[in-house]
Write an enzyme that holds these catalytic residues in place. Sequence first.
Site, mmCIF file in Angstrom:
data_model
loop_
_atom_site.group_PDB
_atom_site.id
_atom_site.type_symbol
_atom_site.label_atom_id
_atom_site.label_comp_id
_atom_site.label_asym_id
_atom_site.label_seq_id
_atom_site.Cartn_x
_atom_site.Cartn_y
_atom_site.Cartn_z
ATOM 1 N N GLN A 21 -6.303 -1.858 3.269
ATOM 2 C CA GLN A 21 -6.003 -2.827 4.318
ATOM 3 C C GLN A 21 -5.874 -2.132 5.664
ATOM 4 O O GLN A 21 -5.333 -1.034 5.771
ATOM 5 C CB GLN A 21 -4.719 -3.567 3.978
ATOM 6 C CG GLN A 21 -4.466 -4.772 4.865
ATOM 7 C CD GLN A 21 -3.324 -5.623 4.351
ATOM 8 O OE1 GLN A 21 -2.930 -5.519 3.205
ATOM 9 N NE2 GLN A 21 -2.782 -6.476 5.204
ATOM 10 N N LEU A 66 -5.173 -0.609 -1.537
ATOM 11 C CA LEU A 66 -6.061 -1.672 -2.006
ATOM 12 C C LEU A 66 -7.384 -1.111 -2.514
ATOM 13 O O LEU A 66 -7.951 -1.589 -3.512
ATOM 14 C CB LEU A 66 -6.320 -2.644 -0.848
ATOM 15 C CG LEU A 66 -7.623 -3.448 -0.889
ATOM 16 C CD1 LEU A 66 -7.547 -4.510 -1.958
ATOM 17 C CD2 LEU A 66 -7.927 -4.024 0.475
ATOM 18 N N GLN A 124 2.079 1.136 -8.082
ATOM 19 C CA GLN A 124 1.447 1.505 -6.820
ATOM 20 C C GLN A 124 2.007 0.788 -5.602
ATOM 21 O O GLN A 124 2.178 1.374 -4.540
ATOM 22 C CB GLN A 124 -0.069 1.251 -6.943
ATOM 23 C CG GLN A 124 -0.889 1.766 -5.790
ATOM 24 C CD GLN A 124 -1.910 0.751 -5.333
ATOM 25 O OE1 GLN A 124 -1.601 -0.411 -5.134
ATOM 26 N NE2 GLN A 124 -3.141 1.207 -5.171
#
Length: 326
Positions: free
Chosen positions: A31, A115, A267
Site C-alpha cells: 500500500q 500487502l 503479519q
Amino acid sequence: MTQAQADITASLKALQNLPIDPSLALIFPGQGAQKVGMGFQAWESSTRARKTFEAADEVLGSTLSRLCFEGPEDELTRTVNAQPSILATSLAILAAALESGVLNKRPAFLAGHSLGEYTALVAAGSLSFSDALRLVSERGRLMDEAGTENPGTMAAIVGLSVNVVSEVCRLSGAEQCNFNARTQTVIGGRAEVVQTACRLAKERGGRGLPMNVSGAFHTSLMKSAARTFEAVLDGVVPQETAVPVVGNVTANPLESPAEIVSELRRQMAMPVLWYQSLIFMIDVGVRTFVDVGPGQTLVSMLKRDHPEFTLISLDQPSVPAGASHV
C-alpha cells in the site's frame, strides 16, 4: 471458477515453468504504491493483463479496473480499495511481462512488501487469485476499522541506523513498523508518540517524515484487526509454493502451508522485515531485482544501498533495455 479466473491462473502458472535464474528475484509493492491510471498500459497492450482485471472485477463484483484507471484518487487511496487494486495491478503487469516474453526466467525467490506478500503468494501458486483478492479486501477493511478504533499514524525515519531508531522508539513509545532500507525505518503509534519520535530523530541527525495513512499499520494498534482476520484465514488453505516466497515476519522462505498461514495471521500487527528479506536473498546470490507493480518504490529504496545490482521496474512507459534478458 469462471473462464477469466481460469485464464489468469494459467497465465501465472507460466512463470513456474520457465528455466530458473538463481540470481533473479521478483518483488511486489504494498500500500502506498497506488496511483490513478495504474495498470492501464498493461491493459492496453496485453490480453492476459485485460483478463486479469476482468477476473478481479468478477471476483469482487465491482469495477475495480475502472477505479485503477480513472480514480478518483481519494477513493483509490482508501485502504479497503488500495489493497485489492494494487494486488490486481501487480499481477496484471506480471501477466503482461510473461505474455510479451520480457520475463523469460523463473526467479529464485519472490517477496512482497506487506500487502505485496499476498501478491507474491499468488505468483508462487500458493494462494488462488480469487482467494487473495477477497483476503486483501477484508484485510484492508479491518485495518481501516482498526485505524478508526485505535487512532494512530506513521512516519519514515531516514538517515539513522536501526540501532538508533530502536533507541528513539524506546524513549518515545513508538514502534518500528517497516525496516525498509539500511537507514530508513518506518515507525508508528499514536500521533503524540510519533511526533516525539520524529523530534528525537532530528536531534540525532535524522529526519522524521510524516506519512498520510489511516492508521499505525504493523503495530500493536492493529492487534484487534489481526485477531478478527484470523477467522477469515480459517477458510483459506494455501498450497505449497512453486517458487520460494520470503516472508515479512521471519525474513526467511515460507516452507509449508502451515508456515504461510502463521505468517499471514501475524503479519498485520508485526514489523515488516523488508530489508532483512532483501539481505537474505542477496546473501544467497540474488543480484537482479525486478519490481512488479505500480511505481518504482522498492527498487528505488534498494538502489540507495546497492547501486551495483541490476534493478528493474516493469511499470514504465516502455520496457527498459535492461529488462530484455530478465
